[in-house]
Design a protein around this motif. Structure first.
Motif, short mmCIF file in Angstrom:
data_model
loop_
_atom_site.label_atom_id
_atom_site.label_comp_id
_atom_site.label_asym_id
_atom_site.label_seq_id
_atom_site.Cartn_x
_atom_site.Cartn_y
_atom_site.Cartn_z
N ARG A 225 50.10 31.49 81.34
CA ARG A 225 51.01 30.59 81.04
C ARG A 225 50.28 29.21 80.98
O ARG A 225 50.29 28.25 80.40
CB ARG A 225 52.19 30.42 81.93
CG ARG A 225 53.24 29.38 81.75
CD ARG A 225 54.24 29.47 82.46
NE ARG A 225 54.85 30.70 82.92
CZ ARG A 225 54.60 31.24 84.16
NH1 ARG A 225 54.21 30.94 85.08
NH2 ARG A 225 55.35 32.38 84.37
N ASN A 226 49.32 29.44 82.22
CA ASN A 226 48.54 27.99 82.12
C ASN A 226 47.45 27.89 81.11
O ASN A 226 47.09 26.69 80.57
CB ASN A 226 47.63 28.19 83.43
CG ASN A 226 48.60 28.11 84.85
OD1 ASN A 226 49.61 27.49 84.91
ND2 ASN A 226 47.98 28.70 85.83
N GLU A 227 46.95 28.96 80.71
CA GLU A 227 45.94 28.91 79.40
C GLU A 227 46.92 28.17 78.19
O GLU A 227 46.47 27.44 77.33
CB GLU A 227 45.59 30.27 79.02
CG GLU A 227 44.55 30.20 77.90
CD GLU A 227 43.95 31.37 77.51
OE1 GLU A 227 43.00 31.74 76.39
OE2 GLU A 227 44.31 32.62 78.31
N GLU A 232 48.11 22.75 74.84
CA GLU A 232 49.15 21.80 74.37
C GLU A 232 48.47 20.42 74.29
O GLU A 232 47.80 20.01 75.41
CB GLU A 232 50.38 21.75 75.04
CG GLU A 232 50.96 22.88 75.14
CD GLU A 232 52.27 23.07 75.88
OE1 GLU A 232 52.43 22.04 76.69
OE2 GLU A 232 52.89 24.05 75.67
N ASN A 233 48.27 19.61 73.31
CA ASN A 233 47.82 18.37 73.40
C ASN A 233 46.33 18.22 73.71
O ASN A 233 46.03 17.15 74.43
CB ASN A 233 48.46 17.27 74.06
CG ASN A 233 50.06 17.08 73.65
OD1 ASN A 233 50.31 17.24 72.41
ND2 ASN A 233 50.77 17.02 74.58
#
Length: 836
Positions: A225-227, A232-233
């Motif tokens: 999830r962190n990856e 994103e952006n």
């Protein structure tokens, strides 16, 4: 007590030595006999590295390749390995700038022509690195890119910035209480401010809740999830805001090479508009060429033009077939790789041979005028009648007539001055022509470039004076003296009596992709919408200095320059001498090949060509240029045959028009190499015997009579412009050996060496090693073919005597060859021909 201690400390502080760190290190290194050393293990052996010595930066590629066995497996193991799919091979179709392919037709071709045709017609095989775009070589961090990246960055708003903005707004209002409540610094926040106010805290917006904060999840799921959130952006470049380095500190400098293409210099278009004399009695033929008076070198081939009226052309229809449209060109494109202020455009005129020397033939053009028709009508009619008779009888022969020259610097500088004058105000005094010319020379003296032939203003010139050709001053050396004299204020040529004429020429830069152009091989250059339109010829350049560009097109041309003949000791009536040139495939008279380029208003290719005749001169000088197309199947029997004729200008009974008075020849191949350069040939009085073509005229053949006791009396020069024949002994030997190896034609005699399977490997190794001492210009020009052969010899070693040769024997010379070329590392390599 405390005050005394403080005073003592202050005094001690004043006595502190303010020595900089660099001086301390130098002092320590001087006091100790051995510098501090750092232990280092290299190759399993411990070593000590002095800390005071400058350490070179680490070469990442060398470090990785040298320590692959020491790398431990793990999640970061892929970072130290080169990508397996980094190299990719792409086939790119070759662009052809002509409508025709320009290669010999399918048929019998020798080994060199076959190899050249394969190299110059196959698609490009591009080997490039897929991930090269990620390196600093392709994505250099320049100041311009840095500014562009800053423009694309989104604006970042932080709470502290909002607080500072609110504090500035409160400060502008001037209320002290509000200033206290809007303080941006926690250290300066007084009691009773908003930070300590319960009321203000209650009115603040609550942060969003973190869902499933206390829910137990797997580490892998959290990392995944962190990856996804990190992607994103995300900025495309990690170090987007890193400042660009100085130009002197760039780590890598390497540009992506362009697809190899044919070399052109600065191009100039010359159009011949009209040529008129005071009287019109006979056809006049002209030629253009560029000369550099300082280097004393001709820097272009000849361009022949015909501006005669249809009535004048009709006088010569009995001596030629219908003219090819390529010989009707009146405009030419000249190329200049090394522009200089010493270049002249030389214009030479010829006329049909007639009885009388050059001075007698030029006299009517100096004294008679068409405007005086009543006064000179009888003389003009008599001259026209005589000219018609000479055209009918001697129409295939020419004689020198007149010449003039145009200093190109005057054209370029005048056009440059006109461009500068347009920027001046209309009320400003423009000055005289001499003043403007003086300003041009002043600009030249301060280093301003005025010799650009690519951006000057088009100019139409009107040449009104021509100089009479001198029978004893026709050589190029005499021409260089005349050109140097033309630039002097008190020119000797200005005191000569000129021939009045009116020649209009238009000179302009060449537009991009001009239509209706013919290449030097008379191929139609794209775009060419209509084949019936009068063409513009591209004139081949002879550069002043070396041009290091590989060949990319098939070109196989030979230029022949007869220079002088000495028949002073030749007995008999030998005065009006014409030299006939033929390219012979054998010794039979019918084996003359139609490979000689036609001049103007004639066939495109002819079997024979003549030099101009100097009336009543037994030792004439020549200035002609003959352009030939070398056949694709050159053999030992191909040779140039020169036949010397005495031309009878007076029509007498039982007297032939031409009488052969001498013969000589040049075999074109010697030990497999094309013969070029200067030749001083003996001339035979008798016709050569059988099997003469494989021998040189220097050989004393039995039963033959020679002019001046077999001494050299005929000087001629041969110049080849070829992408097939290297004209370098080391390259020729290398290609000959590779062709023998490919065809497996053993035994093969190469000069004094007989090549067999036993000595072929040593000879091949020696020839590859000698590539490093070859001349650099032909080595670069034929680099594509050389590299193809070297790679093929390395990947597919030769099989000799049933055994495979050792490619390691060729490795060391290959390395030296690459160093000779000084090829930089590039993200793309272009190879001609199919991959091996």
């Amino acid at each position: 007590m405390a005050a005394a201690a403080a005073a003592e400390r202050r005094a001690f502080a004043h006595r502190i030595n303010r020595t900089v760190a660099a001086e301390v290190r130098k002092q320590v290194s001087r006091e100790y006999s051995s510098s501090p050393q750092l232990p280092k293990k290299q190759g399993g052996i411990p070593q000590l590295v002095p800390l005071t010595e400058v350490v070179e930066p680490l070469d990442f590629e060398e470090c990785v390749t040298g320590h692959l066995s020491d790398v431990e497996p793990g999640p970061l193991h892929d970072l130290v390995e080169f990508p397996a799919d980094d190299l990719e091979v792409i086939h790119q179709p070759r662009d052809c700038r002509t409508l025709e392919p320009g290669v010999p037709e399918d048929g019998k071709q020798d080994a060199r022509v076959r190899a050249a045709v394969q190299v110059y017609t196959e698609d490009w095989v591009i080997i490039q690195r897929k991930y090269q775009r990620l390196s600093t070589m392709s994505c250099a961090n320049t100041a311009e890119r840095h500014r562009d990246r800053q423009k694309e960055l989104p604006r970042q708003d932080f709470e502290r910035d909002e607080v500072a903005a609110a504090a500035e707004e409160c400060g502008s209002q001037g209320d002290p209480e509000d200033q206290k409540r809007c303080s941006a610094s926690l250290d300066n926040t007084p009691r009773g401010s908003w930070a300590s106010s319960i009321f203000d805290l209650k009115n603040c917006a609550a942060d969003s809740l973190l869902p499933s904060l206390l829910v137990r999840t797997a580490i892998e799921e959290t990392d995944g999830r962190n990856e996804e959130q990190r992607k994103e952006n995300r900025q495309r470049e990690i170090l987007a805001l890193f400042p660009a380095p100085d130009e002197d500190e760039v780590v890598e400098r390497c540009s992506i090479p362009e697809v190899p293409k044919e070399h052109f210099g600065q191009r100039m278009l010359v159009k011949c508009l009209s040529l008129k004399f005071e009287i019109e009695i006979e056809p006049i033929f002209g030629s253009l060429a560029l000369y550099d008076v300082k280097e004393k070198k001709k820097i272009s081939e000849n361009f022949y033009f015909d501006l005669n009226s249809e009535h004048m052309k009709s006088l010569l229809r009995a001596h030629g077939a219908h003219p090819a449209i390529s010989t009707l060109a009146r405009s030419a494109v000249f190329s200049l790789t090394h522009p200089s202020p010493d270049i002249f455009l030389v214009i030479k005129l010829e006329k049909v041979l007639q009885q009388g020397d050059i001075g007698e033939c030029c006299e009517p053009y100096m004294v008679l005028k068409e405007t005086d028709g009543a006064k000179n009508k009888e003389k003009l009619e008599k001259l026209r009648g005589a000219a018609e008779q000479f055209c009918t009888r001697l129409g295939q022969y020419r004689m020198p007539f007149a010449w003039t020259a145009i200093h190109l610097l005057n054209i370029i500088s005048s056009a440059g001055m006109l461009e500068r004058e347009t920027a001046e105000s209309e009320g400003e005094r423009r000055g005289t022509w001499n003043e403007r010319k003086r300003k041009v020379h002043e600009r030249m003296s301060v280093g301003e470039e005025t010799c650009s032939f690519s951006n000057f203003r088009p100019a139409t010139l009107t040449v009104t004076n021509f100089f009479k050709q001198e029978a004893d001053r026709l050589s190029d050396e005499d021409l260089y003296k005349f050109l140097a004299d033309m630039r002097r204020p008190s020119s000797v040529l200005r005191r000569l009596r000129p021939i009045t004429a009116l020649l209009k020429i238009d000179i302009s830069p060449v537009p991009e992709n001009p239509p209706y152009c013919l290449s030097p091989e008379l191929l139609h250059v794209q775009p060419y919408p209509d084949l019936r339109v009068r063409p513009t010829k591209e004139i081949l350049e002879f550069p002043l200095r070396e041009v290091y560009v590989p060949h990319t097109t098939y070109r196989n041309l030979l230029y022949i320059y007869p220079q002088s003949l000495n028949f002073s000791s030749r007995q008999g009536s030998v005065r009006n001498i014409a030299v006939k040139l033929q390219f012979m495939a054998g010794e039979d008279p019918g084996q003359a090949l139609p490979v000689i380029f036609g001049k103007s208003s004639c066939s495109e290719f002819v079997k024979e060509a003549y030099t101009a005749v100097v009336y009543h001169n037994k030792s004439p000088e020549f200035y002609e240029e003959f352009k030939l197309k070398i056949p694709a199947n050159l053999t030992d029997n191909h040779h140039l045959l020169f036949i010397f004729y005495h031309v009878s200008c007076q029509q007498k009974q039982n007297t032939p028009l031409e009488t052969p008075v001498g013969y000589t020849w040049i075999p074109l191949l010697q030990h497999g190499r094309l013969r070029t350069g200067q030749f001083c040939l003996p001339v035979s009085v008798d016709k050569p015997p059988a099997s003469y073509s494989v021998l040189t005229p220097d050989v004393q053949l039995p039963g033959m009579k020679w002019v001046d006791s077999h001494k050299g009396v005929f000087n001629v020069e041969l110049v080849a412009v070829s992408s097939v024949h290297t004209q370098d002994p080391f390259l020729d030997r290398f290609f000959t050996l590779t062709h023998v190896l490919e065809e497996y034609s053993f035994p093969f005699r190469l000069k004094d060496v007989v090549l067999t399977e036993s000595n072929m490997e040593s000879e091949l190794k020696s020839s590859v090693g000698n590539l490093r001492v070859a001349s650099l210009e032909p080595l670069v020009a034929f680099s594509h073919q050389v590299l193809n052969k070297l790679i093929q010899l390395t990947v597919q070693p030769p099989v000799l005597g049933g055994q495979i040769g050792k490619p390691a024997l060729l490795f060391l010379p290959q390395v030296r060859f690459w160093r000779t070329l000084s090829l930089p590392p590039t993200p793309k390599l272009y190879f001609l021909g199919p991959p091996v």
